[in-house]
Design a protein around this motif. Sequence first.
Motif, PDB file in Angstrom:
ATOM      1  N   PRO A 282       2.791  11.544  -8.773  1.00 16.03           N
ATOM      2  CA  PRO A 282       1.827  12.061  -7.788  1.00 16.03           C
ATOM      3  C   PRO A 282       0.372  11.798  -8.162  1.00 16.03           C
ATOM      4  N   ARG A 283       0.048  11.848  -9.450  1.00 11.98           N
ATOM      5  CA  ARG A 283      -1.352  11.648  -9.850  1.00 11.98           C
ATOM      6  C   ARG A 283      -1.815  10.210  -9.640  1.00 11.98           C
ATOM      7  N   LEU A 284      -0.869   9.289  -9.440  1.00  8.71           N
ATOM      8  CA  LEU A 284      -1.214   7.891  -9.243  1.00  8.71           C
ATOM      9  C   LEU A 284      -1.379   7.544  -7.769  1.00  8.71           C
ATOM     10  N   ARG A 285      -0.993   8.430  -6.885  1.00 10.50           N
ATOM     11  CA  ARG A 285      -1.022   8.143  -5.453  1.00 10.50           C
ATOM     12  C   ARG A 285      -2.440   8.197  -4.909  1.00 10.50           C
ATOM     13  N   SER A 286      -2.796   7.185  -4.144  1.00  8.41           N
ATOM     14  CA  SER A 286      -4.126   7.129  -3.551  1.00  8.41           C
ATOM     15  C   SER A 286      -4.100   6.166  -2.379  1.00  8.41           C
ATOM     16  N   PRO A 287      -4.811   6.474  -1.291  1.00  7.35           N
ATOM     17  CA  PRO A 287      -4.909   5.511  -0.187  1.00  7.35           C
ATOM     18  C   PRO A 287      -5.574   4.200  -0.590  1.00  7.35           C
ATOM     19  N   ARG A 288      -6.266   4.188  -1.730  1.00 10.90           N
ATOM     20  CA  ARG A 288      -6.960   2.980  -2.177  1.00 10.90           C
ATOM     21  C   ARG A 288      -6.117   2.126  -3.118  1.00 10.90           C
ATOM     22  N   TYR A 289      -5.000   2.665  -3.574  1.00 12.39           N
ATOM     23  CA  TYR A 289      -4.190   1.968  -4.579  1.00 12.39           C
ATOM     24  C   TYR A 289      -3.621   0.671  -4.006  1.00 12.39           C
ATOM     25  N   ARG A 290      -3.806  -0.413  -4.739  1.00 11.07           N
ATOM     26  CA  ARG A 290      -3.299  -1.729  -4.320  1.00 11.07           C
ATOM     27  C   ARG A 290      -2.174  -2.156  -5.258  1.00 11.07           C
ATOM     28  N   ASN A 291      -0.949  -2.060  -4.772  1.00 12.75           N
ATOM     29  CA  ASN A 291       0.178  -2.586  -5.533  1.00 12.75           C
ATOM     30  C   ASN A 291       0.377  -4.039  -5.135  1.00 12.75           C
ATOM     31  N   PHE A 292       1.077  -4.819  -5.961  1.00  8.89           N
ATOM     32  CA  PHE A 292       1.195  -6.236  -5.644  1.00  8.89           C
ATOM     33  C   PHE A 292       2.439  -6.819  -6.302  1.00  8.89           C
ATOM     34  N   PHE A 293       3.210  -7.535  -5.497  1.00  5.10           N
ATOM     35  CA  PHE A 293       4.441  -8.175  -5.963  1.00  5.10           C
ATOM     36  C   PHE A 293       4.619  -9.496  -5.231  1.00  5.10           C
ATOM     37  N   THR A 294       5.486 -10.336  -5.774  1.00 10.93           N
ATOM     38  CA  THR A 294       5.817 -11.582  -5.090  1.00 10.93           C
ATOM     39  C   THR A 294       6.693 -11.272  -3.877  1.00 10.93           C
ATOM     40  N   PRO A 295       6.639 -12.130  -2.835  1.00 13.14           N
ATOM     41  CA  PRO A 295       7.276 -11.805  -1.555  1.00 13.14           C
ATOM     42  C   PRO A 295       8.781 -11.602  -1.602  1.00 13.14           C
ATOM     43  N   GLU A 296       9.462 -12.176  -2.594  1.00 12.19           N
ATOM     44  CA  GLU A 296      10.920 -12.072  -2.614  1.00 12.19           C
ATOM     45  C   GLU A 296      11.437 -10.824  -3.312  1.00 12.19           C
ATOM     46  N   ARG A 297      10.547 -10.008  -3.863  1.00 11.60           N
ATOM     47  CA  ARG A 297      10.994  -8.837  -4.619  1.00 11.60           C
ATOM     48  C   ARG A 297      11.602  -7.783  -3.696  1.00 11.60           C
ATOM     49  N   ASP A 298      12.841  -7.429  -3.968  1.00  9.44           N
ATOM     50  CA  ASP A 298      13.501  -6.370  -3.204  1.00  9.44           C
ATOM     51  C   ASP A 298      14.124  -5.325  -4.120  1.00  9.44           C
TER      52      ASP A 298
ATOM     53  N   ARG B 129       0.831  -1.204   0.000  1.00 15.58           N
ATOM     54  CA  ARG B 129       0.000   0.000   0.000  1.00 15.58           C
ATOM     55  C   ARG B 129       0.865   1.254   0.000  1.00 15.58           C
ATOM     56  N   GLY B 130       0.205   2.377  -0.322  1.00 19.02           N
ATOM     57  CA  GLY B 130       0.860   3.671  -0.275  1.00 19.02           C
ATOM     58  C   GLY B 130       1.355   4.103  -1.633  1.00 19.02           C
ATOM     59  N   ALA B 131       2.624   4.459  -1.692  1.00 20.63           N
ATOM     60  CA  ALA B 131       3.295   4.928  -2.902  1.00 20.63           C
ATOM     61  C   ALA B 131       4.770   5.038  -2.552  1.00 20.63           C
ATOM     62  N   SER B 132       5.586   5.341  -3.550  1.00 21.76           N
ATOM     63  CA  SER B 132       7.002   5.601  -3.274  1.00 21.76           C
ATOM     64  C   SER B 132       7.376   6.950  -3.862  1.00 21.76           C
ATOM     65  N   PHE B 133       8.595   7.390  -3.568  1.00 22.53           N
ATOM     66  CA  PHE B 133       9.062   8.657  -4.128  1.00 22.53           C
ATOM     67  C   PHE B 133       9.079   8.593  -5.652  1.00 22.53           C
ATOM     68  N   ALA B 134       9.123   7.380  -6.216  1.00 18.13           N
ATOM     69  CA  ALA B 134       9.180   7.212  -7.663  1.00 18.13           C
ATOM     70  C   ALA B 134       7.805   7.156  -8.312  1.00 18.13           C
ATOM     71  N   THR B 135       6.751   7.135  -7.521  1.00 18.20           N
ATOM     72  CA  THR B 135       5.387   7.044  -8.032  1.00 18.20           C
ATOM     73  C   THR B 135       4.907   8.417  -8.488  1.00 18.20           C
TER      74      THR B 135
END
Length: 386
Positions: A359-375, A351-357
Amino acid sequence: MDAGALAAALAAARRRTLSLFDALAAAGYDDPARLPRLSIVNPPLWELGHAAWFAEWFVLREATGSSPGEAGGASLLAQGDALFDSGRVAHAARWTLGLQPEVIKSYCGAVLKAILARLSHAPDDDAALYPYRLALAHEDMHGEALLYTLQTLGAAAPVEEDVADWPAAAGEIAFAGGAFQRGGDQSRGFVFDNEKTAALLTVAPLTIDAGLVSNAAYLRFVQDGGYDDPGHWSGAGRHWLAQQGRQAPRYWRRAGDDWTGIRFGRQVALDPAAPVRHVTLHEAEAWCRWAGRRLPREEEWEFAAHSGHPGFAWGQLWEWTASPFLPYPGFTPDRYREYSAPWFGSRQTLRGASFATAPRLRSPRYRNFFTPERDDIYAGFRSCAL
């Protein structure tokens, strides 16, 4: 976002995509032959062409879905579908397509010009503007992915993208719990399909960190032998750790008694007050077990973000949650059917956003999703009291 704002945003998104591509090209990565074949990156030239093709598919060719035959007309680029349809071009094949930078850049320019011309005559309503909003969101996400690629390959980022660290908010916030509307409001604007359907949800009382776990807090876990104690790690985490042999987050480097980080190929001081970044779900869970804490569930995170509490700070990094990526009740896929549905149950929600996101894409509802090993992604975490 109305038609005028959309036009400006689409042009800005394309400028960013080209800027990030040029940064990768400056490091020699416009040539796929010089690019390592990693599962977590695409050849930058393919990613550039794909972003333009996607916009052409859904806007200019008025696609009603993402399968062959659901779009009208032909691509402005010969064999465009065979080159850039991510559903049909296997990841491994993207290194061997014989793409030429000037041809792809010309195609990008032609697609954007045609889209802006069409947008200038589009009705100012949600149905008509949906394809443009979808194309914009897609390009914004690929812009962030290109920044991940720069970090992964150790290439210098454009100056405006190389954002300095800032301190993580300290302390905890106790919420009494209550009801809130989870998910996107379908009455107007653009909503990702995985945010549907909006529903009233009740959250129990919780105490949650005001901000992200800091480098200093994570360092205490490292110094306490956290990577050596299997009791802190899940079964999947122990398996990942055995494969990777890690003793610290991916980009940390020991410098005598101190630690440094790697940022776009250069060594930087590790700011103790800044949020720890580039950690996997496994590492976030292990820290929480060591600290006697837990990750928030995604509905708890969304409740806190919507609360209006001035102390709840988010947007520095994507945040791992305790929730697997699953559909909300009543889910139906939108036109871009491969966006969410294929990944339910195999990814974890952030959840949330990053400094690289964007601004127009940022929303408390936004659901990002990745596999657990992604770093490789710009991810950190916050914790909750048990």
